[in-house]
Structure formats: structure tokens, C-alpha cells
Design a protein around this motif. Structure first.
Motif, PDB file in Angstrom:
ATOM      1  N   ALA A  67       0.749  -1.271   0.133  1.00  0.00           N
ATOM      2  CA  ALA A  67      -0.009  -0.031   0.050  1.00  0.00           C
ATOM      3  C   ALA A  67       0.868   1.188   0.011  1.00  0.00           C
ATOM      4  O   ALA A  67       0.472   2.342  -0.412  1.00  0.00           O
ATOM      5  N   ASP A  68       1.984   1.077   0.658  1.00  0.00           N
ATOM      6  CA  ASP A  68       3.135   2.322   0.666  1.00  0.00           C
ATOM      7  C   ASP A  68       4.438   1.816   0.892  1.00  0.00           C
ATOM      8  O   ASP A  68       4.651   0.669   0.785  1.00  0.00           O
ATOM      9  N   ALA A  69       5.100   2.699   1.231  1.00  0.00           N
ATOM     10  CA  ALA A  69       6.815   2.340   1.367  1.00  0.00           C
ATOM     11  C   ALA A  69       6.963   2.313   2.596  1.00  0.00           C
ATOM     12  O   ALA A  69       8.249   2.304   3.214  1.00  0.00           O
ATOM     13  N   ASP A  70       6.069   2.301   3.683  1.00  0.00           N
ATOM     14  CA  ASP A  70       6.138   2.017   4.994  1.00  0.00           C
ATOM     15  C   ASP A  70       7.205   0.561   5.190  1.00  0.00           C
ATOM     16  O   ASP A  70       6.582  -0.538   4.748  1.00  0.00           O
ATOM     17  N   PRO A  71       8.289   0.845   5.720  1.00  0.00           N
ATOM     18  CA  PRO A  71       9.219  -0.573   5.844  1.00  0.00           C
ATOM     19  C   PRO A  71       8.520  -1.627   6.607  1.00  0.00           C
ATOM     20  O   PRO A  71       8.945  -2.866   6.545  1.00  0.00           O
ATOM     21  N   SER A  72       7.493  -1.331   7.404  1.00  0.00           N
ATOM     22  CA  SER A  72       6.749  -2.419   8.282  1.00  0.00           C
ATOM     23  C   SER A  72       6.068  -3.531   7.111  1.00  0.00           C
ATOM     24  O   SER A  72       5.701  -4.505   7.629  1.00  0.00           O
ATOM     25  N   ARG A  73       5.950  -2.786   6.088  1.00  0.00           N
ATOM     26  CA  ARG A  73       5.240  -3.473   5.025  1.00  0.00           C
ATOM     27  C   ARG A  73       5.912  -5.030   4.587  1.00  0.00           C
ATOM     28  O   ARG A  73       5.381  -5.850   4.108  1.00  0.00           O
ATOM     29  N   ILE A  74       7.277  -4.879   4.948  1.00  0.00           N
ATOM     30  CA  ILE A  74       8.184  -6.029   4.324  1.00  0.00           C
ATOM     31  C   ILE A  74       8.627  -6.951   5.433  1.00  0.00           C
ATOM     32  O   ILE A  74       9.358  -7.717   5.132  1.00  0.00           O
ATOM     33  N   TYR A  75       8.229  -6.641   6.790  1.00  0.00           N
ATOM     34  CA  TYR A  75       8.432  -7.572   7.873  1.00  0.00           C
ATOM     35  C   TYR A  75       7.476  -8.693   7.858  1.00  0.00           C
ATOM     36  O   TYR A  75       6.779  -8.790   9.063  1.00  0.00           O
ATOM     37  N   HIS A  76       7.117  -9.407   7.110  1.00  0.00           N
ATOM     38  CA  HIS A  76       6.299 -10.630   7.096  1.00  0.00           C
ATOM     39  C   HIS A  76       7.305 -11.514   6.118  1.00  0.00           C
ATOM     40  O   HIS A  76       8.206 -11.611   5.543  1.00  0.00           O
ATOM     41  N   ASN A  77       6.640 -13.092   6.454  1.00  0.00           N
ATOM     42  CA  ASN A  77       7.421 -14.132   5.765  1.00  0.00           C
ATOM     43  C   ASN A  77       6.888 -13.972   4.141  1.00  0.00           C
ATOM     44  O   ASN A  77       6.140 -15.069   3.778  1.00  0.00           O
ATOM     45  N   ILE A  78       7.562 -13.278   3.389  1.00  0.00           N
ATOM     46  CA  ILE A  78       7.012 -12.707   1.965  1.00  0.00           C
ATOM     47  C   ILE A  78       8.329 -12.562   1.287  1.00  0.00           C
ATOM     48  O   ILE A  78       9.243 -11.753   1.845  1.00  0.00           O
ATOM     49  N   ALA A  79       8.409 -12.918   0.204  1.00  0.00           N
ATOM     50  CA  ALA A  79       9.430 -12.602  -1.047  1.00  0.00           C
ATOM     51  C   ALA A  79       9.179 -11.257  -1.380  1.00  0.00           C
ATOM     52  O   ALA A  79       7.822 -10.979  -1.784  1.00  0.00           O
ATOM     53  N   VAL A  80       9.849 -10.507  -1.581  1.00  0.00           N
ATOM     54  CA  VAL A  80       9.808  -9.039  -2.073  1.00  0.00           C
ATOM     55  C   VAL A  80      10.773  -8.896  -3.466  1.00  0.00           C
ATOM     56  O   VAL A  80      12.095  -9.303  -3.646  1.00  0.00           O
ATOM     57  N   ALA A  81      10.077  -8.335  -4.429  1.00  0.00           N
ATOM     58  CA  ALA A  81      10.957  -8.060  -5.596  1.00  0.00           C
ATOM     59  C   ALA A  81      11.858  -7.450  -5.588  1.00  0.00           C
ATOM     60  O   ALA A  81      11.970  -6.268  -5.130  1.00  0.00           O
ATOM     61  N   ILE A  82      13.139  -7.949  -6.104  1.00  0.00           N
ATOM     62  CA  ILE A  82      14.368  -6.959  -6.545  1.00  0.00           C
ATOM     63  C   ILE A  82      14.117  -6.411  -8.039  1.00  0.00           C
ATOM     64  O   ILE A  82      14.507  -5.214  -8.239  1.00  0.00           O
ATOM     65  N   ASP A  83      13.734  -7.352  -8.759  1.00  0.00           N
ATOM     66  CA  ASP A  83      13.502  -7.013 -10.154  1.00  0.00           C
ATOM     67  C   ASP A  83      12.123  -7.761 -10.605  1.00  0.00           C
ATOM     68  O   ASP A  83      12.148  -8.648 -11.119  1.00  0.00           O
ATOM     69  N   PRO A  84      11.106  -7.190 -10.515  1.00  0.00           N
ATOM     70  CA  PRO A  84       9.641  -7.661 -10.907  1.00  0.00           C
ATOM     71  C   PRO A  84       9.713  -8.255 -12.415  1.00  0.00           C
ATOM     72  O   PRO A  84       9.195  -9.351 -12.775  1.00  0.00           O
ATOM     73  N   ASP A  85      10.498  -7.249 -13.256  1.00  0.00           N
ATOM     74  CA  ASP A  85      10.377  -7.728 -14.699  1.00  0.00           C
ATOM     75  C   ASP A  85      11.057  -8.972 -14.919  1.00  0.00           C
ATOM     76  O   ASP A  85      10.666  -9.822 -15.880  1.00  0.00           O
ATOM     77  N   ARG A  86      12.376  -9.336 -14.111  1.00  0.00           N
ATOM     78  CA  ARG A  86      12.744 -10.832 -14.298  1.00  0.00           C
ATOM     79  C   ARG A  86      12.499 -11.671 -13.427  1.00  0.00           C
ATOM     80  O   ARG A  86      13.120 -12.722 -13.368  1.00  0.00           O
ATOM     81  N   GLN A  87      11.409 -11.283 -12.699  1.00  0.00           N
ATOM     82  CA  GLN A  87      10.831 -12.244 -11.623  1.00  0.00           C
ATOM     83  C   GLN A  87      11.900 -12.751 -10.905  1.00  0.00           C
ATOM     84  O   GLN A  87      11.824 -13.849 -10.193  1.00  0.00           O
ATOM     85  N   LEU A  88      12.702 -11.607 -10.185  1.00  0.00           N
ATOM     86  CA  LEU A  88      13.655 -11.790  -9.261  1.00  0.00           C
ATOM     87  C   LEU A  88      13.296 -11.448  -8.031  1.00  0.00           C
ATOM     88  O   LEU A  88      13.045 -10.036  -7.952  1.00  0.00           O
ATOM     89  N   PHE A  89      13.286 -12.306  -7.006  1.00  0.00           N
ATOM     90  CA  PHE A  89      12.845 -11.658  -5.561  1.00  0.00           C
ATOM     91  C   PHE A  89      14.121 -11.940  -4.450  1.00  0.00           C
ATOM     92  O   PHE A  89      14.753 -12.686  -4.736  1.00  0.00           O
ATOM     93  N   ASN A  90      13.826 -11.063  -3.645  1.00  0.00           N
ATOM     94  CA  ASN A  90      14.484 -11.327  -2.256  1.00  0.00           C
ATOM     95  C   ASN A  90      13.949 -12.377  -1.602  1.00  0.00           C
ATOM     96  O   ASN A  90      12.427 -12.169  -1.265  1.00  0.00           O
TER      97      ASN A  90
END
Length: 295
Positions: A67-90
Motif C-alpha cells: 500500500a505504501d513505502a512503510d518498511p513495516s510492510r516487508i517484515y512478513h514471511n514474504i518474498a519481495v521483488a528486486i526486479d519484478p520484470d525478471r521475476q527476481l525476488f529477495n
């Protein structure tokens, strides 16, 4: 919630979900700021709740934008995109955390990380081994490697390198994490593993429907014991394929081995490097080594 408390809750949630044994690893997840190892938010994340009919969505897994760039959004057990176009995720913290936990990292340990991305899990392992340890991280993508080097600069016991780790490696290492799908272990990795050392090794095959960037397979834990390498499958995986170090001539052979299913995977017990013929006890016969099964 205060961000430090959010990170601690995140770390303890990972600990509970995948049953982490290492208190140092839990502390590392609670300490390393994940947002500093990602592109600026909002972030694209993998989500089972996303529109699975959207272009590029596969097997019931899609993506959604936070929803926004609040860092709390990525402190879950989820993969986060490094490069969405290449399907490359953290990668998903629960998955990578479970792999790292198997390595039994101690203070002062030496770690090799192949496929470092932007360096987040490199930093997590660096916190586990501490300043008395050593971490060498390789990333094949030049831009990612340069960013990882900047992201890790505050940890002088970490060295981030651009490359595929296929050449000579200045080991030995107590632990090796290969964070990309390969068709075989490289001789240099096996030679660099110290006696008693452990390696996480995803062996994957690619299929036309998945494209060339993703593969499916199994993750092996390889442990060096004198002149032998014990091996066992720890889980299945879908992961980004390694760049430059896969042998596509072996892809079909890997696929056939994987088709044997769990009854064969769970019987894998050793990695042999001596000259021998492929027989009934061979799960995956490779040019320089062979994964064998319990007789």
C-alpha cells in the motif's frame, strides 16, 4: 509499532513458523534492516491472495504492490521483488532462514554465499558469524553486485564480489549457501568446503512452461566428513536459475532424477566423487560426482 519491535516480532514469527534452532539467527533477523537491502518502496511482493489470472502469475501465486513505502510492510514471511520484470525476488525469509539454520553457523565461521542479490541474507549470515568471521558473497549480475557491495560496506568482514563463483575460491569455508538453482555442484565448491562444513545446494530442472529463469527441484544439505560428503534432501524448491554455471546438457538428466519423486529423494545419502559406473544406487549421475541412495 516501533520498527525495532516490528523487526523483533518478525524474527520471532520466523522462528516459530519454521522452528529455527539458532538464537543468533533469530537475533540477526531482528537486527538487519531488510528495507536497506531492497529497492525503494512501495514493493512488489508474492501473494497467494493476488490475482492469479494476471499476466505472469503461476500456479496460484501472483504479485501485489504494498500500500505504501512503510518498511513495516516487508517484515512478513514474504518474498519481495528486486526486479519484478525478471521475476527476481529477495527470497522468503522462512525458506532462507531454514536453510541457514541447517548450517549451524558459529561465531568466527567462514561463509561463502553464491547468489547474494542485494545482500540481505549475506548480512543476516554476517551477523551470525560476527566480526571474527568471514563472509564472501558472489553475485553474477553486475548492477546487483555493486549495490550489494554498498549495502554491506558497514560490515568489513564481508566481501561482495561480482561473479558466478565458478573460478578458484580462496577457502576453506565452514558453510556454503548456493541461493540459485544449479544442475550440479561445482568442483570448486566441494574443494572449498572445510572438514565438517555444510553446503546448501538447490538442484533444479527447468521446463519450457517456466521459461529459462525459473526452475524446480530439491534442496540438498551436503556435509563434508573427511574424504566423504554426506547428503540429504531437506525440501523442494522453485527458485531463480543460476546464471553462467548451469550445464544445460544435464538439465534432462536432472529432470529424470526428479521424476523419481519423494521415495527416491529421501533415500539420497551420499555424494561420491570417485570414479564409478552409474548403477541402481545412483540417484543423479554427473560428470564429476554422483548422488547415491541408501541401499
Amino acid at each position: 509499532m516501533d520498527l525495532a519491535l516490528r523487526r523483533r516480532f518478525f524474527a520471532e514469527e520466523i522462528e516459530a513458523v519454521v522452528r529455527l534452532r539458532s538464537a543468533a539467527l533469530v537475533d540477526a533477523f531482528a537486527t538487519v534492516p531488510r528495507e536497506q537491502f531492497l529497492r525503494p518502496g512501495p514493493w512488489t511482493v508474492l501473494s497467494h491472495a493476488a490475482d492469479t489470472f494476471a499476466p505472469g502469475a503461476q500456479q496460484g501465486v501472483g504479485t501485489m504492490l504494498t500500500a505504501d513505502a512503510d518498511p513495516s510492510r516487508i517484515y512478513h514471511n514474504i518474498a519481495v521483488a528486486i526486479d519484478p520484470d525478471r521475476q527476481l525476488f529477495n527470497g522468503q525469509p522462512g525458506t532462507l532462514g531454514a536453510w541457514i539454520d541447517l548450517l549451524d553457523l558459529a561465531r568466527g565461521a567462514r561463509v561463502l554465499h553464491v547468489g547474494a542479490g542485494l545482500g540481505y541474507y549475506t548480512a543476516v549470515m554476517a551477523e551470525c558469524v560476527g566480526p571474527a568471521g568471514r563472509v564472501v558473497a558472489y553475485e553474477a549480475d553486475a548492477d546487483l553486485a555493486a549495490d550489494a557491495r554498498r549495502n554491506l560496506a558497514s560490515r568489513p568482514w564481508v566481501e561482495a564480489r561480482h561473479g558466478d563463483a565458478a573460478g578458484a575460491i580462496d577457502g576453506p569455508f565452514d558453510a556454503i549457501v548456493v541461493n540459485a538453482g544449479v544442475t550440479h555442484p561445482l568442483d570448486g565448491w566441494l574443494d572449498a568446503l572445510a572438514d565438517g562444513g555444510r553446503m546448501i545446494l538447490p538442484i533444479t530442472g527447468t521446463m519450457p512452461a517456466m521459461g529459462s529463469t525459473l526452475g524446480k527441484g530439491v534442496v540438498l544439505l551436503v556435509t563434508k566428513r573427511g574424504d566423504r560428503w554426506a547428503a540429504r534432501v531437506v525440501n523442494v524448491v522453485a527458485v531463480y536459475s543460476a546464471v553462467g554455471i548451469r550445464d544445460e546438457r544435464l538439465n534432462e538428466r536432472v529432470g529424470r532424477a526428479l521424476m523419481g519423486g519423494p521415495p527416491q529423494w529421501t533415500a539420497v545419502s551420499d555424494l561420491r566423487r570417485d570414479a564409478h559406473d552409474a548403477g541402481d544406487a545412483c540417484w543423479l549421475h554427473l560428470p564429476h560426482c554422483c548422488f547415491t541412495m541408501t541401499r
